[in-house]
Scaffold this motif. Structure first.
Motif, PDB file in Angstrom:
ATOM      1  N   LEU A 184       0.831  -1.323  -0.111  1.00 45.47           N
ATOM      2  CA  LEU A 184      -0.247   0.047  -0.139  1.00 45.47           C
ATOM      3  C   LEU A 184       0.780   1.311   0.136  1.00 45.47           C
ATOM      4  CD1 LEU A 184      -2.914  -1.249   2.218  1.00 45.47           C
ATOM      5  CD2 LEU A 184      -3.164  -0.954   0.029  1.00 45.47           C
ATOM      6  N   SER A 185       2.122   1.268   0.652  1.00 46.45           N
ATOM      7  CA  SER A 185       3.054   2.437   0.525  1.00 46.45           C
ATOM      8  C   SER A 185       3.820   2.516  -0.801  1.00 46.45           C
ATOM      9  CB  SER A 185       3.817   2.291   1.622  1.00 46.45           C
ATOM     10  OG  SER A 185       4.837   1.228   1.608  1.00 46.45           O
ATOM     11  N   GLY A 186       3.616   1.790  -1.812  1.00 46.32           N
ATOM     12  CA  GLY A 186       4.449   1.840  -2.909  1.00 46.32           C
ATOM     13  C   GLY A 186       5.586   1.234  -3.046  1.00 46.32           C
ATOM     14  N   GLU A 187       5.888   0.207  -1.932  1.00 46.01           N
ATOM     15  CA  GLU A 187       7.223  -0.301  -1.886  1.00 46.01           C
ATOM     16  C   GLU A 187       7.159  -1.700  -2.843  1.00 46.01           C
ATOM     17  OE1 GLU A 187      10.375   0.612  -0.767  1.00 46.01           O
ATOM     18  OE2 GLU A 187       9.387   2.399  -0.531  1.00 46.01           O
ATOM     19  N   ILE A 188       8.012  -2.082  -3.570  1.00 43.92           N
ATOM     20  CA  ILE A 188       8.079  -3.464  -4.246  1.00 43.92           C
ATOM     21  C   ILE A 188       8.088  -4.354  -3.221  1.00 43.92           C
ATOM     22  CG2 ILE A 188       9.022  -4.862  -6.032  1.00 43.92           C
ATOM     23  CD1 ILE A 188       9.805  -2.167  -7.533  1.00 43.92           C
ATOM     24  N   ILE A 189       7.250  -5.373  -3.145  1.00 49.77           N
ATOM     25  CA  ILE A 189       7.232  -6.608  -2.297  1.00 49.77           C
ATOM     26  C   ILE A 189       7.324  -7.741  -2.880  1.00 49.77           C
ATOM     27  CG2 ILE A 189       6.016  -5.282  -0.428  1.00 49.77           C
ATOM     28  CD1 ILE A 189       3.668  -6.982  -1.236  1.00 49.77           C
ATOM     29  N   GLN A 190       7.560  -7.887  -4.233  1.00 45.97           N
ATOM     30  CA  GLN A 190       7.321  -9.083  -5.086  1.00 45.97           C
ATOM     31  C   GLN A 190       7.566  -8.751  -6.551  1.00 45.97           C
ATOM     32  OE1 GLN A 190       4.215 -11.933  -4.694  1.00 45.97           O
ATOM     33  NE2 GLN A 190       5.048 -13.452  -5.567  1.00 45.97           N
ATOM     34  N   THR A 191       8.513  -9.548  -7.245  1.00 38.66           N
ATOM     35  CA  THR A 191       8.534  -9.483  -8.519  1.00 38.66           C
ATOM     36  C   THR A 191       8.035 -10.785  -9.272  1.00 38.66           C
ATOM     37  OG1 THR A 191      10.270  -7.724  -8.084  1.00 38.66           O
ATOM     38  CG2 THR A 191       9.903  -8.915 -10.629  1.00 38.66           C
ATOM     39  N   ILE A 192       7.450 -10.595 -10.323  1.00 34.60           N
ATOM     40  CA  ILE A 192       7.264 -11.777 -11.273  1.00 34.60           C
ATOM     41  C   ILE A 192       7.921 -11.503 -12.545  1.00 34.60           C
ATOM     42  CG2 ILE A 192       5.604 -13.220 -12.438  1.00 34.60           C
ATOM     43  CD1 ILE A 192       3.568 -12.071  -9.942  1.00 34.60           C
ATOM     44  N   CYS A 193       8.783 -12.505 -12.955  1.00 30.17           N
ATOM     45  CA  CYS A 193       9.376 -12.225 -14.145  1.00 30.17           C
ATOM     46  C   CYS A 193       9.173 -13.409 -15.231  1.00 30.17           C
ATOM     47  CB  CYS A 193      10.924 -12.012 -13.859  1.00 30.17           C
ATOM     48  SG  CYS A 193      11.366 -10.857 -12.803  1.00 30.17           S
ATOM     49  N   VAL A 194       8.953 -13.088 -16.499  1.00 32.80           N
ATOM     50  CA  VAL A 194       8.823 -13.937 -17.429  1.00 32.80           C
ATOM     51  C   VAL A 194       9.710 -13.829 -18.799  1.00 32.80           C
ATOM     52  CG1 VAL A 194       7.180 -15.315 -19.251  1.00 32.80           C
ATOM     53  CG2 VAL A 194       6.453 -14.441 -16.886  1.00 32.80           C
ATOM     54  N   GLY A 195      10.796 -14.526 -18.951  1.00 34.37           N
ATOM     55  CA  GLY A 195      11.579 -14.430 -20.216  1.00 34.37           C
ATOM     56  C   GLY A 195      11.450 -15.714 -21.163  1.00 34.37           C
ATOM     57  N   ARG A 196      12.185 -15.094 -22.254  1.00 34.56           N
ATOM     58  CA  ARG A 196      11.832 -16.166 -23.428  1.00 34.56           C
ATOM     59  C   ARG A 196      12.866 -15.803 -24.372  1.00 34.56           C
ATOM     60  NH1 ARG A 196       6.725 -14.911 -27.070  1.00 34.56           N
ATOM     61  NH2 ARG A 196       6.557 -12.548 -26.953  1.00 34.56           N
ATOM     62  N   ASP A 197      13.301 -16.769 -25.116  1.00 33.21           N
ATOM     63  CA  ASP A 197      14.316 -16.562 -26.211  1.00 33.21           C
ATOM     64  C   ASP A 197      13.638 -16.106 -27.413  1.00 33.21           C
ATOM     65  OD1 ASP A 197      15.908 -17.267 -28.564  1.00 33.21           O
ATOM     66  OD2 ASP A 197      16.826 -18.505 -27.341  1.00 33.21           O
ATOM     67  N   ILE A 198      13.863 -15.184 -28.056  1.00 32.68           N
ATOM     68  CA  ILE A 198      12.990 -14.691 -29.301  1.00 32.68           C
ATOM     69  C   ILE A 198      13.879 -14.476 -30.595  1.00 32.68           C
ATOM     70  CG2 ILE A 198      11.223 -13.231 -27.907  1.00 32.68           C
ATOM     71  CD1 ILE A 198      12.964 -10.728 -28.472  1.00 32.68           C
ATOM     72  N   THR A 199      15.270 -15.123 -30.536  1.00 26.71           N
ATOM     73  CA  THR A 199      16.002 -15.193 -31.634  1.00 26.71           C
ATOM     74  C   THR A 199      15.638 -15.402 -32.982  1.00 26.71           C
ATOM     75  OG1 THR A 199      18.160 -15.603 -30.064  1.00 26.71           O
ATOM     76  CG2 THR A 199      18.358 -15.989 -32.047  1.00 26.71           C
ATOM     77  N   ASP A 200      14.631 -16.538 -33.123  1.00 21.10           N
ATOM     78  CA  ASP A 200      14.193 -16.691 -34.292  1.00 21.10           C
ATOM     79  C   ASP A 200      13.310 -15.622 -34.668  1.00 21.10           C
ATOM     80  OD1 ASP A 200      15.396 -19.031 -34.200  1.00 21.10           O
ATOM     81  OD2 ASP A 200      13.631 -20.306 -33.380  1.00 21.10           O
ATOM     82  N   ARG A 201      12.414 -15.042 -34.110  1.00 18.96           N
ATOM     83  CA  ARG A 201      11.678 -13.685 -34.307  1.00 18.96           C
ATOM     84  C   ARG A 201      12.369 -12.773 -34.671  1.00 18.96           C
ATOM     85  NH1 ARG A 201       8.429 -10.665 -29.711  1.00 18.96           N
ATOM     86  NH2 ARG A 201       9.973  -9.364 -29.763  1.00 18.96           N
ATOM     87  N   LYS A 202      13.533 -12.462 -33.966  1.00 17.04           N
ATOM     88  CA  LYS A 202      14.512 -11.354 -34.493  1.00 17.04           C
ATOM     89  C   LYS A 202      15.067 -11.349 -35.863  1.00 17.04           C
ATOM     90  CE  LYS A 202      15.245  -7.995 -32.068  1.00 17.04           C
ATOM     91  NZ  LYS A 202      14.687  -6.749 -32.002  1.00 17.04           N
ATOM     92  N   GLU A 203      15.596 -12.693 -35.984  1.00 14.18           N
ATOM     93  CA  GLU A 203      16.270 -13.248 -37.397  1.00 14.18           C
ATOM     94  C   GLU A 203      15.102 -12.822 -38.448  1.00 14.18           C
ATOM     95  OE1 GLU A 203      17.868 -16.966 -36.432  1.00 14.18           O
ATOM     96  OE2 GLU A 203      19.813 -16.003 -35.448  1.00 14.18           O
ATOM     97  N   ALA A 204      13.769 -13.270 -38.173  1.00 11.01           N
ATOM     98  CA  ALA A 204      12.921 -13.117 -39.066  1.00 11.01           C
ATOM     99  C   ALA A 204      12.515 -11.723 -39.471  1.00 11.01           C
ATOM    100  CB  ALA A 204      11.413 -14.140 -38.827  1.00 11.01           C
ATOM    101  N   GLU A 205      12.560 -10.950 -38.426  1.00 15.04           N
ATOM    102  CA  GLU A 205      12.199  -9.472 -38.797  1.00 15.04           C
ATOM    103  C   GLU A 205      13.276  -8.805 -39.427  1.00 15.04           C
ATOM    104  OE1 GLU A 205      11.835  -8.179 -34.639  1.00 15.04           O
ATOM    105  OE2 GLU A 205       9.719  -8.758 -34.333  1.00 15.04           O
ATOM    106  N   GLU A 206      14.628  -9.137 -39.289  1.00 12.95           N
ATOM    107  CA  GLU A 206      15.480  -8.426 -39.805  1.00 12.95           C
ATOM    108  C   GLU A 206      15.523  -9.318 -41.389  1.00 12.95           C
ATOM    109  OE1 GLU A 206      18.994  -9.705 -38.238  1.00 12.95           O
ATOM    110  OE2 GLU A 206      18.911  -8.699 -36.431  1.00 12.95           O
ATOM    111  N   LYS A 207      15.289 -10.170 -41.717  1.00  5.93           N
ATOM    112  CA  LYS A 207      14.959 -10.781 -43.155  1.00  5.93           C
ATOM    113  C   LYS A 207      13.870  -9.956 -43.724  1.00  5.93           C
ATOM    114  CE  LYS A 207      16.784 -15.424 -42.521  1.00  5.93           C
ATOM    115  NZ  LYS A 207      16.729 -16.938 -42.578  1.00  5.93           N
ATOM    116  N   ILE A 208      12.787  -9.726 -43.228  1.00  5.89           N
ATOM    117  CA  ILE A 208      11.629  -9.022 -43.855  1.00  5.89           C
ATOM    118  C   ILE A 208      12.206  -7.602 -44.104  1.00  5.89           C
ATOM    119  CG2 ILE A 208       9.251  -7.891 -43.217  1.00  5.89           C
ATOM    120  CD1 ILE A 208       8.873 -10.590 -41.778  1.00  5.89           C
ATOM    121  N   ALA A 209      12.722  -7.019 -43.164  1.00  9.06           N
ATOM    122  CA  ALA A 209      13.349  -5.508 -43.244  1.00  9.06           C
ATOM    123  C   ALA A 209      14.403  -5.417 -44.658  1.00  9.06           C
ATOM    124  CB  ALA A 209      14.138  -4.967 -42.092  1.00  9.06           C
ATOM    125  N   ILE A 210      14.963  -6.385 -44.994  1.00  7.74           N
ATOM    126  CA  ILE A 210      15.906  -6.199 -46.112  1.00  7.74           C
ATOM    127  C   ILE A 210      15.236  -6.079 -47.572  1.00  7.74           C
ATOM    128  CG2 ILE A 210      17.746  -7.335 -47.477  1.00  7.74           C
ATOM    129  CD1 ILE A 210      18.558  -8.528 -44.824  1.00  7.74           C
TER     130      ILE A 210
END
Length: 89
Positions: free
Chosen positions: A63-89
């Motif tokens: 209630l005072s605004g202090e962080i008491i917990q963090t939920i993190c989700v991470g994922r590998d997006i290498t394939d997506r980034k490589e596809a975006e680079e190919k489309i941009a060319i």
């Protein structure tokens, strides 16, 4: 990432240099009123190559605004980034 004891390195040495600046900005967001932060960057894989990743962090505050917990989700997006680079060319 590393399974054998003694192989672990600090995350700062595993992040791509260009990602370090973004990570510091991301870390500094802890102190403002932003509850969800998304970071996209490159991280060194155990085989030595850099892989793209995306992390979304949700901060749970008391209630005072202090962080008491963090939920993190991470994922590998290498394939997506490589596809975006190919489309941009």
């Amino acid at each position: 990432m590393y399974s054998r004891r003694g192989d672990w390195k600090t995350s700062g040495t595993l992040r791509h240099p260009a990602t370090n600046k973004e990570f510091l900005e991301h870390r500094n967001s802890f102190f403002i009123d932003q509850d969800t932060v998304r970071l996209t960057g490159r991280f060194r894989h155990k085989n030595g190559e850099y892989r793209w990743y995306e992390t979304t962090d949700q901060y749970i505050r008391d209630l005072s605004g202090e962080i008491i917990q963090t939920i993190c989700v991470g994922r590998d997006i290498t394939d997506r980034k490589e596809a975006e680079e190919k489309i941009a060319i």
